[in-house]
Design an enzyme around this catalytic site. Sequence first.
Site, PDB file in Angstrom:
ATOM      1  N   SER A 655      10.483  81.603  69.537  1.00 21.40           N
ATOM      2  CA  SER A 655       9.052  81.318  69.348  1.00 21.40           C
ATOM      3  C   SER A 655       8.703  79.868  69.647  1.00 21.40           C
ATOM      4  O   SER A 655       7.532  79.505  69.676  1.00 21.40           O
ATOM      5  CB  SER A 655       8.639  81.657  67.908  1.00 21.40           C
ATOM      6  OG  SER A 655       9.218  80.754  67.012  1.00 21.40           O
ATOM      7  N   LYS A 698       2.959  79.885  60.121  1.00 17.39           N
ATOM      8  CA  LYS A 698       3.129  78.735  61.014  1.00 17.39           C
ATOM      9  C   LYS A 698       1.844  77.910  61.078  1.00 17.39           C
ATOM     10  O   LYS A 698       1.867  76.675  60.958  1.00 17.39           O
ATOM     11  CB  LYS A 698       3.530  79.207  62.406  1.00 17.39           C
ATOM     12  CG  LYS A 698       4.974  79.659  62.475  1.00 17.39           C
ATOM     13  CD  LYS A 698       5.298  80.286  63.806  1.00 17.39           C
ATOM     14  CE  LYS A 698       6.781  80.692  63.851  1.00 17.39           C
ATOM     15  NZ  LYS A 698       7.111  81.436  65.067  1.00 17.39           N
TER      16      LYS A 698
END
Lengths: 801, 261
Positions: A655, A698
């Site tokens: 990611s 996040k």
Amino acid sequence: MTINNKQLALPSELLYHKCDLSYLKLTSTEDLVDSEDVIGQSRALEALNFGIGIRHDGYNLYVAGSTGMGKHTTVNNLLEPRAKSAETPSDWCYINNFDQPHKPLALELPAGHARQLHADMEQLVDDLTIAIPAAFESDEYQARAQEVHDKFKKREEQAFSDLADKAKDKDIVLLRTPGGYTLGPLKDGKILTPSEFDVLAKKEKDKIKAFTDEIEEELKSIIKKVPIWAKEGREKIKELNRELTEVTVEQFISELKDTYQDLPEVLKFLETVELGIITNVEEFRKYAGSDKKDPLADFDQVFLPFQVNVLVDNSDLEGAPIIYEDNPTYNNLMGRVEHLAQFGTLMTDFTLIKSGAMHRANGGYLVLDIRKVLASAFAWEGLKRALRAHEIKIQSLEQMLSLVSTISLEPEPIPIDLKVILTGERIFYYLLKKYDPEFNQLFKVMADFSEEMDRNEDNTAGYASLIATLQREQKLKAVSRGGMERIIEDCSRRIDDGEKLSLHMGNLVDLLCEANYWSTEENTKITTEIHVQKAIDSRIKRLDQLREQVHETVLRGDYLLQTSGKQVGQINGLSVIQLGDYAFGKPSRITATARLGTGKVIDIEREVDLGGSIHSKGVLILSSYLADRYAQDTPLSLSASLVFEQSYGFVEGDSASVAELCTLLSALSKLPLEQSMAITGSVNQLGQVQAIGGVNEKIEGFFDICHARGLTGEQGVIIPEANIKHLMLRTDVVEAVKTGRFNIYAVNHVDQVMELMTGIEAGEKDEKGEFPVESVNGLVQKRLTEMTEARRKFAKSDDEK
Amino acid sequence: MNDQIINGDLTVRRILMDIDAWGTGVSFMQSAFGLASHLEAELFGLFVEDAELLQAAELPFTREISLSSAQYRDLDASSIIRHMQVEADKLRRQMELLAATSKINWSLNIARGERFEQVFEKCNEFELIIFMPGRKYSTRREQGPSSNVKAPAVLLYKSGTHSLRALHVIKLLMTNGAFSYLKLLTLDNSAEKKAKEQLEKTGIPVNYVHIPNTEITELTRNIMSVSPGLIVFPFLDEWREQPSVIKDLLDKLPCPLILVR
């Protein structure tokens, strides 16, 4: 040329998939009826119904799904009506094997009869301990026994008496001695003295001696017969006792035989008992009137062979049994033979055989947790053996493993017909499927519980009903519509998907209970969204300590992270730290350096074994992207290094690959990147940005740092466009975006990211295949061309040398 | 003593217990002590060492044939005497034990001679003489009924004080329910009537039987027909002249005999 990519910024409406139950026209859970359906599990339900219904060999079930999915409840709800309408299975007992006592016999009885037979046999023993001694005390018996006794006594005495008479005729007297008999010569009715004997003529002496010898021989012969006569007498008494016992016992046994006339196996047992009692009648006489509780009387041991050990008692059962064995050890499943310590010796008998869960579930269903079964030594093997053989053989582990060499019981195996339902995680199913060939034959049906379902109107309505049902089941306060909406939203957030709903019942119940707690604390009549939110917040707060510590290291400058300004070859990546069922986002600085080389991009994490293979894959992909995009016709003449700064743990996942690519492009193009931004997303070889997990955590992780330092309006997070549907952000984040103090951008190509991070156009290839000179890509290409040229020069110089 | 009888005194002051050298049962001795205690009488145990046997043992060819193995064993007088002494000691200890609970005056006397003669010699000094059952040729040491059934008791009742005392003794013995019933032998109706008067309020079940005479065969027949647990006879005058009658009777009896004087 600078550009403005503000159009990529997401409006606040897309950041949170709000739940609106207004279409249901309700105010609280009180307006909803209980949900009888299991929502979102149609596939699993179909499989369960099939698996439970089919009665063929090997069609046992494996119910797969995470813990807390409601598997047990669902299985139980499906089993109950089916079990209730089924025939109640037989009772099972163990009885004494009079021929081979170490091999107790199994006895099957219609439901409810085992307990009765047990009581009947106890009563029989009680009755006979009174009736048999009474019979033996009767005048009739005593007279007959005395008669036998006297007869044999008389026979013995008569023999001696006759011999004494015979001896007397020959002037010899028979005398008793301490140990037997002796003979003495008579003269005029008196025994001869030694002096009288001495003066006798030799002929006379010889005559006396001859007579004495003759009588002695006869006496010897009689004495030899005495034990034989005594044995005959005992046999006669035994015969008399047997005759009397038969008559006495028969009265009681025949009553029982009438009661159990339709059960041939019981009749057979009663016949053996009758014989056993007749054989052991002396015990009944011996223990007449003894106190059952007196340990020295040993009452139980004496009459033990006539007892019935009820192994399975289904008298209180309606229909088939559903047994859930919470502690599926080998013994708890298969049954065991217990022992009693008596004077330092371990003793056992058939009454010490204890049933296992398989015995109790026989004729019904046995529900087991596969994790517990596998964790218990030999439980899995025992379970399979029983299912394969269609019978339960009670055998102690000590025997199986040859740890003991003493003789123990070998109970007759009991045939079984039951359905085993294993519940557990998918991983166990697939592992067993792969590594245990018998598993395929014995567990042919898998019911796979979904972890989530679509968040459409129907499902949301069903979910609302589920909330209402659980609220009532748990005896909680009603939940307001707002509360329900907030719960549903949280269920989406838990699985990081605004368009899906978690089917994890355990979490849902927990949230309801905790919200109810806060509602009670506030003394409100109904649980509202405020209480639900408080429950969510307080749960996070309870688990939040590590996040706070991590963020504190950033804010105190221990962990270097810029949230303003611009830097070449440096970017803010985002990662997620998962702690149990709680996760939080952590921003990380990623840096890249580029130099002349042979096209190798070094993943420093990988080099020091701190990077996982998926992470390395991401790095290799971006190498390919570089080569494909900028150096199709020339060698890629750079060496680059990528690193997660201040990372001392393991890095896994791809990611951060977009972030790593952008850092590398910045390092090559020397274009500084916005440090007020953070980015997450994976990239493919074509530069397309792909979805990642944990998007909400996040974003929130970077937001928290920015917020702590002061929101400027420039800060934001770039996410893959494919992740928009997953957004379920916190209210404060949404609010900051709404007021322009924070930004969230959604992108689908790395060019968009570079434009956002540099403020310069990425640049498209023209007809000649070249990027505009001042564009991001143009600068990258130019730098790579320079590197290629420099490398060529180096190569030429080397050749000349 | 005769004066007491004449005056109708039924008191029993002294009891003679005949003890078999080859095994007087403990139960038999217990009964004797019980009876003595009941009557508050003195118990006099008589252990007679068999002179015939000792004499026989001194003969050169005499040997013993073992009852347990049917094998010959040497027999000598000294070992018999030793054995008899051991038996006498054993009996004394048993009697001491029994006396400790019954609190009566007792003694054990040892004599040598012919057992019956020795007892008969002394019987004039006692109101009650308890004889062990004969069973001269029995291989069992413990005498008496073998089963735990309650046997009847047999009483010979004639007119006279001896009979009255015998009736008195049997009443005492039967009050604790040790015997199932009493078989009462009488020679005529008047004796039966008298006995009935004595027994009517005792609750003792009685079976009255008339016998034509007191000859040994008649008595034996009546005794053996019921397998009694105890026999109580008055000392008949005719037995005084012919004590061998009693000896013959004893040889045939299956249970203790109490002669009442």
